[in-house]
Design a protein around this motif. Structure first.
Motif, PDB file in Angstrom:
ATOM      1  N   ILE A 140       0.857  -1.201   0.000  1.00 43.52           N
ATOM      2  CA  ILE A 140       0.000   0.000   0.000  1.00 43.52           C
ATOM      3  C   ILE A 140       0.886   1.243   0.000  1.00 43.52           C
ATOM      4  O   ILE A 140       1.871   1.315   0.728  1.00 43.52           O
ATOM      5  N   ILE A 141       0.526   2.174  -0.839  1.00 37.89           N
ATOM      6  CA  ILE A 141       1.202   3.471  -0.864  1.00 37.89           C
ATOM      7  C   ILE A 141       0.198   4.504  -0.360  1.00 37.89           C
ATOM      8  O   ILE A 141      -0.920   4.587  -0.869  1.00 37.89           O
ATOM      9  N   LEU A 142       0.586   5.281   0.626  1.00 39.00           N
ATOM     10  CA  LEU A 142      -0.293   6.347   1.108  1.00 39.00           C
ATOM     11  C   LEU A 142       0.395   7.686   0.785  1.00 39.00           C
ATOM     12  O   LEU A 142       1.446   7.999   1.345  1.00 39.00           O
ATOM     13  N   SER A 143      -0.212   8.421  -0.119  1.00 40.02           N
ATOM     14  CA  SER A 143       0.427   9.681  -0.507  1.00 40.02           C
ATOM     15  C   SER A 143       0.068  10.776   0.493  1.00 40.02           C
ATOM     16  O   SER A 143      -0.982  10.733   1.143  1.00 40.02           O
ATOM     17  N   GLN A 144       0.962  11.746   0.597  1.00 39.44           N
ATOM     18  CA  GLN A 144       0.716  12.855   1.522  1.00 39.44           C
ATOM     19  C   GLN A 144      -0.517  13.646   1.115  1.00 39.44           C
ATOM     20  O   GLN A 144      -1.297  14.052   1.949  1.00 39.44           O
ATOM     21  N   ARG A 145      -0.635  13.804  -0.222  1.00 41.18           N
ATOM     22  CA  ARG A 145      -1.752  14.636  -0.698  1.00 41.18           C
ATOM     23  C   ARG A 145      -3.105  14.076  -0.283  1.00 41.18           C
ATOM     24  O   ARG A 145      -3.996  14.807   0.100  1.00 41.18           O
ATOM     25  N   PHE A 146      -3.250  12.745  -0.418  1.00 44.03           N
ATOM     26  CA  PHE A 146      -4.543  12.158  -0.095  1.00 44.03           C
ATOM     27  C   PHE A 146      -4.741  11.954   1.405  1.00 44.03           C
ATOM     28  O   PHE A 146      -5.859  12.065   1.899  1.00 44.03           O
ATOM     29  N   HIS A 147      -3.669  11.655   2.124  1.00 39.37           N
ATOM     30  CA  HIS A 147      -3.851  11.225   3.523  1.00 39.37           C
ATOM     31  C   HIS A 147      -3.189  12.137   4.540  1.00 39.37           C
ATOM     32  O   HIS A 147      -3.490  12.071   5.711  1.00 39.37           O
TER      33      HIS A 147
ATOM     34  N   ARG B  21       4.298   3.651   3.416  1.00 36.26           N
ATOM     35  CA  ARG B  21       4.131   2.403   2.672  1.00 36.26           C
ATOM     36  C   ARG B  21       3.835   1.297   3.692  1.00 36.26           C
ATOM     37  O   ARG B  21       4.463   1.251   4.744  1.00 36.26           O
TER      38      ARG B  21
ATOM     39  N   THR C 205       4.381  10.534   4.010  1.00 31.83           N
ATOM     40  CA  THR C 205       3.924   9.501   3.081  1.00 31.83           C
ATOM     41  C   THR C 205       4.279   8.172   3.755  1.00 31.83           C
ATOM     42  O   THR C 205       5.231   8.099   4.535  1.00 31.83           O
TER      43      THR C 205
END
Lengths: 204, 790
Positions: B88-95, B118, B116
């Motif tokens: 899973i990648i969690l981007s700063q922009r979305f999360h 992972r 960010t």
């Protein structure tokens, strides 16, 4: 190796199931309705992929690439032309518009997350279908010319390889962006996949 | 990373633990491990520092218990996916972040850490045994990007502004390029005010190309007739850094001079420093020519002796030249915008109305008009009116040119008077002779009557005396009317009577060797004219005839009605079609030579000996006839005859106008007081009034009249007073009578036809004035009118 119409329909249906979940999670992330569609799927020998894709995308491309391994192993990519990639990030995150059509690091990260989600969905579908665990590598984003990318896929592999191309269309905020999901497989892996598809069709 | 088991390492320790231990302190990111139940089994040093939570504290704790907001933020699904084998990648922009932490940013402020992350599965022999989470601090990157974004926005705004300025400059440049006025910019930073820019209009005006003048001082525009004063004005403006406008003579490239209306303005920088001078050139040569022409024309209009005025269609003055100021005495300022009917036409005459109608209908009118000047004096002008139309052909105003005829008219009157006096002089001899001829039978008859004769003889002589007296009265009346010298109003006249009168005078006064024949049509048409003037015309013609017949001959005076047709017009250009009364005066005298015929109507032309004629006679005749809209012709044969024909236009509607003869009105026993120093007149009045139903008291003195009136004021209905009385004259008597009764009714009489007396009577409110001699009919009518107020 060509797919029959029946196989194509079956693959489209399977991928659509996976994409439905993906679309839901993208909608949750972005706060606006995202629709993903699979208008077509095709299989090409890897050598034919280059001229084929060249008709669809030109110039610089953005790819999210992920290697998967297990009983089926290969390379999965989400391929967008650069403008499409920029546009998609803007549609997904309108609060941070890009400037002069250039992706910043944070924008690229969005693309990686979205590509990862999409590839995971697609490969999970296949994993489930083949009833096997597929392990994923960390997805990476590349910005380069199409030819350079595709050459890296071709070079240094002895096995006869094929590419499954899933035509993908993102629709959100009254716009749509076309991308291509390319799954490069060895001939044996592809064979197992198609056999499994056929089985799925016959049991369904 | 693929790790291959090393027997050496494996011997010494558990490899995985060793690696983890190393990573724990080695990596510059957050890293923690959970089992499948999300119980924390690894918590690295980086996390200890940034979360403030020690590994000791965290190990064995469930992740979701330690960070309950993961569940609230719906992030647990990602751990589920990881446990299914996905990365899973969690981007700063979305999360924005995974675990809440704080950092010091670039500005050393304690802010939330942007992350960010992972999340991946921990796989052992194809089985997922837990999760691995890696967290990167991207706060600095996010801030950098935000700054970058801000810079880009600023850059874009700057670009927009630059674009706007460039557009404005472009527009300005285009405007200057297409301007019809020449534009020149000089640099004040350089010595000599060098030119740095000229526009195409500059080249058009001066003939100099930009490359010829750039870098030079503009003094090449000057020439020998460029005046020093203007140059000084320019230099002063430059040294004082102010704007100025000069009209200067400059020279084109081809040495041709032109008038340049030059505007000079300094251009300052924002800091107040003088940068440039802007010179705007305007070739006004043509305009100056036109202005000079206009002022010349205006001067001409003012030099004109005529009054030149322009009024709008409501008679309001728009223009009023100096000629008008001279003639009327009103200045332009006094009359502009005022109605002419308010100051130069006190009375709206028929001519004025006709002029207005004519100018509107036909576009022009000319004729004579009576006006008044500022002093209230009557002036007569010859007026020419022209309608002025605008470009849409709509009537706009009226241009009027008035020539003052007042003085000319006065001279004309003097002419006429002089002429009349001359005629009287000529007639005087005849009159004296004639009067003697009349007085002789009167004197003789009166002496005979004293001798006492038979009643028949008495009657005979009385008749002779009466006739002669009447002739004398007629003659006196003629002379008086002749000498009156007052302009009579135009009125309908039956020429028959006038011609008879003149003919009779000729018969009575001309030498006996001249036969006078009169041939007058009995139903002569009426003409409109002035009796005195027409009398003068006939007298002049008769006297000329007499003088032409020194050896005797026949004077024929005839009158008849004629209608002039088109054929007649061809030989008489002055005539117009219509009905005329033709009066012919013909003599059988010496005649007029053809060369003299041409000149006889010229003033002061005479063929008579010095002292016998002024040469005004025929010119007066012509003037009078013309003023009656008539014309005159001459036909002469040397030593045979001369014929003058006077044509006067007949008044159509009055052709058959005849006043019915009225019955003489009768009195109703009213008492009338008659005051006259002439006893004879009193006697005649007594006879007349008593015969016609009145009672009469008479007296020959004013004093007695007053006494009588005081006694009988209630009975006396009317007083008839002679103005010329010895002792107390008529006017004084009337004054006294008025004191007794202001409403007293009075008729005055006088033997002198004096204008002044009449005027005086009118002013005193006298009801009626009767000149002597009067007839019974006249006195009876007057009495009746005054008593009955009719």
């Amino acid at each position: 190796m060509l797919l029959t119409e029946e196989q194509k329909d079956a693959l489209k249906e399977l991928i659509n199931i996976g994409f439905a979940r993906t679309a839901t999670s993208l909608s949750e992330l972005t706060g606006s309705r995202v629709i993903l569609k699979v208008p077509d799927v095709s299989i090409y020998p890897i050598e034919q992929l280059i001229p084929e894709l060249a008709t669809l995308v030109t110039g610089e491309v953005a790819t999210v690439q992920q290697i998967f391994s297990g009983s089926v192993s290969g390379n999965a990519l989400l391929l967008l032309n650069y403008e499409g990639a920029v546009m998609l990030t803007e549609l997904l995150d309108p609060e941070h518009p890009n400037h002069q059509g250039k992706l910043l690091e944070s924008g690229a990260e969005i693309l990686t997350e979205v590509g990862n989600i999409l590839l995971n969905a697609c490969l999970s579908v296949f994993g489930n279908l083949l009833k096997m665990q597929v392990s994923f590598s960390v997805p990476r984003l590349h910005m380069e010319a199409l030819s350079g990318l595709l050459n890296s896929l071709v070079i240094g592999k002895d096995e006869l390889r094929y590419a499954l191309v899933v035509y993908t269309s993102f629709s959100l905020r009254d716009n749509s962006v076309n991308g291509y999901l390319v799954i490069v497989l060895g001939v044996s892996s592809l064979d197992s996949l198609i056999t499994a598809v056929d089985q799925w069709v016959s049991t369904a | 990373m693929i790790i291959k088991s090393s027997p050496e390492l494996a011997e010494k320790s558990h490899l995985a633990e060793v690696i983890l231990q190393s990573l724990n302190n080695f990596v510059n990111q957050g890293m923690f491990i959970t089992d499948v139940n999300l119980t924390i089994y690894g918590w690295n040093h980086w996390l200890e520092i940034h979360t403030g939570k020690t590994a000791e504290e965290m190990l064995g704790k469930n992740l979701l218990d330690a960070y309950p907001d993961l569940r609230e933020r719906n992030l647990t699904r990602f751990y589920n996916q990881a446990l299914e084998g996905q990365i899973i990648i969690l981007s700063q922009r979305f999360h924005r972040y995974l675990l809440p932490m704080r950092v010091f940013n670039n500005h050393h402020e304690n802010t939330p850490m942007w992350q960010t992350a992972r999340i991946g599965p921990l796989l052992s022999q194809g089985q997922c045994i837990g999760t691995l989470t890696l967290i990167d601090d991207v706060t600095e990157r996010v801030e950098r990007e935000a700054q970058f974004q801000q810079q880009i926005i600023e850059l874009e705004n700057t670009q927009k502004n630059l674009r706007k300025i460039a557009d404005e400059n472009l527009r300005l440049a285009m405007a200057i390029n297409s301007a019809s006025e020449g534009v020149m910019i000089t640099d004040t930073q350089q010595p000599q005010q060098k030119i740095i820019y000229v526009n195409p209009a500059f080249t058009e005006i001066t003939g100099y190309l930009p490359e010829e003048v750039t870098g030079h001082n503009c003094d090449f525009l000057q020439g020998e007739e460029t005046d020093q004063q203007s140059l000084e004005q320019i230099n002063q403006a430059i040294s004082e850094k102010i704007s100025t406008v000069v009209n200067i003579k400059h020279y084109r490239r081809n040495k041709q001079p032109f008038w340049n209306e030059l505007k000079i303005s300094p251009i300052f920088a924002e800091d107040g420093n003088l940068l440039y001078f802007l010179w705007i050139l305007n070739d006004v040569t043509e305009r100056q020519k036109i202005e000079a022409k206009i002022s010349e024309q205006a001067a001409l209009l003012n030099i004109a002796t005529d009054a030149i005025l322009v009024e709008d269609l409501n008679n309001r003055i728009l223009f009023w030249n100096q000629g008008a100021e001279r003639i009327y005495g009103f200045s332009y300022q006094e009359v502009v915008g005022k109605k002419t009917t308010d100051f130069i036409y006190k009375i709206i005459t028929i001519e004025f109305v006709e002029a207005r109608l004519s100018v509107i209908q036909t576009g022009e009118w000319s004729g004579e008009l009576q006006q008044i000047n500022k002093e209230g004096k009557k002036i007569i002008v010859e007026s020419r009116w022209t309608l002025v139309k605008d470009e849409k052909n709509q009537a706009k105003s009226i241009l009027i040119v008035n020539t003052d005829l007042t003085r000319k008219k006065q001279l004309e009157l003097q002419f006429l008077r002089t002429q009349r006096l001359e005629s009287i002089g000529t007639l005087a001899g005849g009159i004296a002779h004639d009067l003697n001829n009349m007085l002789t039978p009167i004197l003789g008859g009166a002496q005979l009557l004293q001798l006492g004769m038979t009643p028949e003889q008495n009657q005979h002589w009385l008749k002779i005396i009466e006739n002669n007296a009447r002739r004398g009265a007629d003659l006196v009346k003629q002379v008086l009317s002749f000498a009156r010298g007052i302009e009579g109003d135009r009125s309908p006249i039956q020429l028959k009577h006038l011609i008879w009168e003149v003919g009779n005078i000729a018969k009575q006064t001309f030498p006996k060797y001249i036969d006078v024949i009169m041939d007058i049509c009995s139903n002569l048409w009426i003409v409109c004219g002035d009796v005195t003037q027409l009398n003068q015309v006939l007298m002049n013609l008769c006297i000329n005839a007499r003088d032409a017949m020194l050896k005797g001959g026949t004077l024929t005076i005839s009158a008849k009605n004629v209608t002039i047709d088109e054929e007649f017009l061809q030989t008489n250009i002055e005539a117009t079609i219509g009905n005329y009364v033709l009066i012919e005066v013909m003599d059988t005298g010496i005649g007029i030579s053809p060369e003299n015929v041409e000149r006889i109507f010229e003033p002061f032309f005479t063929t008579k000996a010095i002292g016998q004629g002024t040469g005004l006679g025929l010119s007066t005749v012509l003037g009078i006839v013309k003023s009656h809209h008539g014309f005159i012709t001459v036909d002469s044969k040397i030593d045979i005859e001369t014929k003058f024909q006077v044509y006067l236009p007949a008044v159509e509607s009055l052709e058959n106008m005849q006043l019915p003869r009225q019955k003489l009105p009768l009195g109703d026993g009213e008492l009338i007081l008659v005051v006259d120093d002439e006893t004879d007149i009193l006697l005649i009045m007594e006879t007349i009034l008593e015969n016609y139903g009145y009672k009469i008291i008479s007296t020959n003195s004013g004093h007695e009249a007053i006494a009588i009136y005081q006694r009988k004021r209630n009975q006396i209905s009317l007083v008839i007073i002679d103005l010329m009385m010895p002792l107390m004259d008529g006017i004084t008597t009337i004054g006294e009578l008025r004191k007794i009764n202001p409403q007293i009714k009075i008729i005055t009489t006088s033997g002198l036809d004096e204008q002044e007396k009449m005027e005086e009577c009118r002013q005193m409110g006298i009801d009626k004035f009767l000149p002597k001699p009067y007839t019974a009919e006249q006195i009876l009518k007057s009495i009746y009118e005054v008593i009955n107020n009719t």
